[in-house]
Design a protein around this motif. Structure first.
Motif, PDB file in Angstrom:
ATOM      1  N   ALA A  58      26.542  44.047  63.538  1.00  0.00           N
ATOM      2  CA  ALA A  58      25.232  44.478  64.033  1.00  0.00           C
ATOM      3  C   ALA A  58      24.798  45.787  63.400  1.00  0.00           C
ATOM      4  CB  ALA A  58      25.280  44.619  65.555  1.00  0.00           C
ATOM      5  N   GLY A  83      21.619  45.437  60.819  1.00  0.00           N
ATOM      6  CA  GLY A  83      20.547  45.730  61.766  1.00  0.00           C
ATOM      7  C   GLY A  83      19.163  45.758  61.165  1.00  0.00           C
ATOM      8  N   LEU A 133      22.332  40.452  67.472  1.00  0.00           N
ATOM      9  CA  LEU A 133      22.264  41.294  68.665  1.00  0.00           C
ATOM     10  C   LEU A 133      22.434  40.483  69.942  1.00  0.00           C
ATOM     11  CD1 LEU A 133      19.353  43.710  67.640  1.00  0.00           C
ATOM     12  CD2 LEU A 133      21.823  44.142  67.564  1.00  0.00           C
ATOM     13  N   GLU A 134      21.859  39.293  69.976  1.00  0.00           N
ATOM     14  CA  GLU A 134      22.003  38.446  71.161  1.00  0.00           C
ATOM     15  C   GLU A 134      23.459  38.049  71.374  1.00  0.00           C
ATOM     16  OE1 GLU A 134      19.395  35.150  70.819  1.00  0.00           O
ATOM     17  OE2 GLU A 134      17.573  36.308  71.220  1.00  0.00           O
ATOM     18  N   ALA A 169      25.414  41.155  72.533  1.00  0.00           N
ATOM     19  CA  ALA A 169      25.101  41.525  73.918  1.00  0.00           C
ATOM     20  C   ALA A 169      25.921  40.700  74.893  1.00  0.00           C
ATOM     21  CB  ALA A 169      23.608  41.336  74.179  1.00  0.00           C
ATOM     22  N   VAL A 229      25.602  50.916  68.066  1.00  0.00           N
ATOM     23  CA  VAL A 229      24.625  49.936  67.569  1.00  0.00           C
ATOM     24  C   VAL A 229      23.217  50.511  67.669  1.00  0.00           C
ATOM     25  CG1 VAL A 229      23.595  47.666  67.952  1.00  0.00           C
ATOM     26  CG2 VAL A 229      26.080  47.950  68.090  1.00  0.00           C
ATOM     27  N   ASP A 230      22.904  51.121  68.805  1.00  0.00           N
ATOM     28  CA  ASP A 230      21.576  51.688  69.007  1.00  0.00           C
ATOM     29  C   ASP A 230      21.265  52.735  67.939  1.00  0.00           C
ATOM     30  OD1 ASP A 230      19.314  51.829  71.239  1.00  0.00           O
ATOM     31  OD2 ASP A 230      19.725  53.889  70.613  1.00  0.00           O
ATOM     32  N   LEU A 263      20.165  51.090  64.432  1.00  0.00           N
ATOM     33  CA  LEU A 263      19.020  50.187  64.332  1.00  0.00           C
ATOM     34  C   LEU A 263      17.780  50.982  63.943  1.00  0.00           C
ATOM     35  CD1 LEU A 263      19.687  47.899  67.433  1.00  0.00           C
ATOM     36  CD2 LEU A 263      20.081  47.365  65.015  1.00  0.00           C
ATOM     37  N   LYS A 298      15.523  47.740  67.532  1.00  0.00           N
ATOM     38  CA  LYS A 298      15.995  48.706  68.526  1.00  0.00           C
ATOM     39  C   LYS A 298      15.450  48.366  69.905  1.00  0.00           C
ATOM     40  CE  LYS A 298      16.400  53.066  67.372  1.00  0.00           C
ATOM     41  NZ  LYS A 298      17.797  53.500  67.649  1.00  0.00           N
ATOM     42  N   TRP A 330      17.254  45.366  71.286  1.00  0.00           N
ATOM     43  CA  TRP A 330      18.595  45.726  71.742  1.00  0.00           C
ATOM     44  C   TRP A 330      18.545  46.384  73.121  1.00  0.00           C
ATOM     45  CZ3 TRP A 330      23.332  44.513  71.396  1.00  0.00           C
ATOM     46  CH2 TRP A 330      24.358  45.399  71.693  1.00  0.00           C
ATOM     47  N   ARG A 331      17.611  47.271  73.320  1.00  0.00           N
ATOM     48  CA  ARG A 331      17.522  47.955  74.606  1.00  0.00           C
ATOM     49  C   ARG A 331      17.082  47.002  75.714  1.00  0.00           C
ATOM     50  NH1 ARG A 331      15.155  53.891  72.656  1.00  0.00           N
ATOM     51  NH2 ARG A 331      16.975  54.374  71.351  1.00  0.00           N
TER      52      ARG A 331
END
Length: 294
Positions: free
Chosen positions: A162, A166, A175-176, A179, A197-198, A201, A207, A210-211
């Motif tokens: 990721a 990214g 990302l899915e 998660a 990861v955050d 991105l 980003k 992801w959040r």
């Protein structure tokens, strides 16, 4: 000034050192021996002279074939100054520790990966006095892990996927899958991986996705601290969980958190401010560096 993605790209190997040897063996197909033990070392290569030199991450790997120093450099772009600094790092480390140094470069850019993989040859044509051959991890060789079961089998490698991919078109699927896989490991490790990861991105849409994924699976609400304040409102719960994550990141990195810093972070309800502090926590040398304005 280094960016947070720069820090995350190499510090993931501090979080899970075995990921580095797996990357060498399985991604780069280098016959690196299986370590019996891996330890993080001081990254400061500063000499008595007022010239400061630091590698990004430095690990010592004990194997049946000998001891190796794994030098990890996070590289965002082409920088020809590395022609001088990377050979210096390796020579200095060998002289200091008398162990064979191995240079690994990690990047999110294919162009940077291609540049970094070229050998650095010092000397005159036909006779190299010194040759440095970096091992490079980038989007062209780090596997795309977009399958949930595959991500669950090796969560750190899925995190690296990721972080490396990214910016690419396969980011949503990666990302899915990640998660979902994060729910299978302990919350403290997952919290650190989430921040890594955050930080990497750069694409605003990725980003945001992801959040939203982290919110959708209520990741930040599973910590006991957040559970205590669930009835006080979703927004406050998010803020407290984010504050706890900031403290955990610092403590995981071995940084002492004074009580006044802890209270200031945990009392903050501004999610934007907490996000700034979370980014700083990834690369701060001291807890007080969360607040550089002071």
């Amino acid at each position: 000034m280094v960016g947070s993605s720069h820090e995350a790209l190499h510090r993931i190997f501090q979080k899970d050192p075995t990921l580095l040897t797996k990357a060498l063996q399985k991604v780069l197909h280098v016959p690196f021996p299986e370590p019996r033990e891996i330890a993080a070392l001081n990254v400061d290569l500063t000499e008595i002279e007022p010239v400061e030199r630091r590698v990004d991450t430095l690990l010592r790997a004990e194997t049946d074939e000998g001891t190796y120093l794994l030098v990890v450099e996070s590289q965002g772009r082409v920088d020809d100054r590395k022609r001088g600094s990377w050979p210096y790092y390796l020579s200095y480390l060998y002289e200091k520790y008398r162990c064979e140094p191995v240079l690994i470069v990690i990047t999110q850019s294919s162009a940077t990966a291609k540049w970094a993989s070229r050998p650095i040859r010092l000397g005159f044509p036909g006779w190299d006095s010194l040759t440095v051959r970096p091992l490079v991890l980038g989007p062209d060789n780090v596997p795309v892990i977009a399958d949930e079961r595959q991500a669950e089998r090796d969560v750190p490698l899925a995190v690296l996927s990721a972080m490396t991919h990214g910016r690419g078109p396969q980011a949503p699927a990666i990302l899915e899958s990640l998660a979902s896989a994060l729910r299978t490991i302990d919350p403290d490790s997952a919290a650190v991986f989430v921040q890594f990861v955050d930080s990497c991105l750069a694409d605003p849409q990725a980003k945001q996705m992801w959040r939203e994924l982290m919110t959708a699976i209520q990741y930040f609400w599973r910590h006991p601290l957040a559970e205590q304040v669930r009835e006080e409102g979703r927004e406050q719960g998010r803020a407290l969980a984010k504050a706890e994550m900031i403290v955990r990141i610092l403590e995981w990195r071995g940084i002492s958190v004074p009580e006044d810093v802890r209270q200031r972070v945990e009392n903050c309800t501004d999610l934007d401010q907490l996000e700034v502090w979370a980014q700083r926590a990834v690369h701060a040398a001291e807890a007080t560096e969360l607040f550089p304005e002071e």
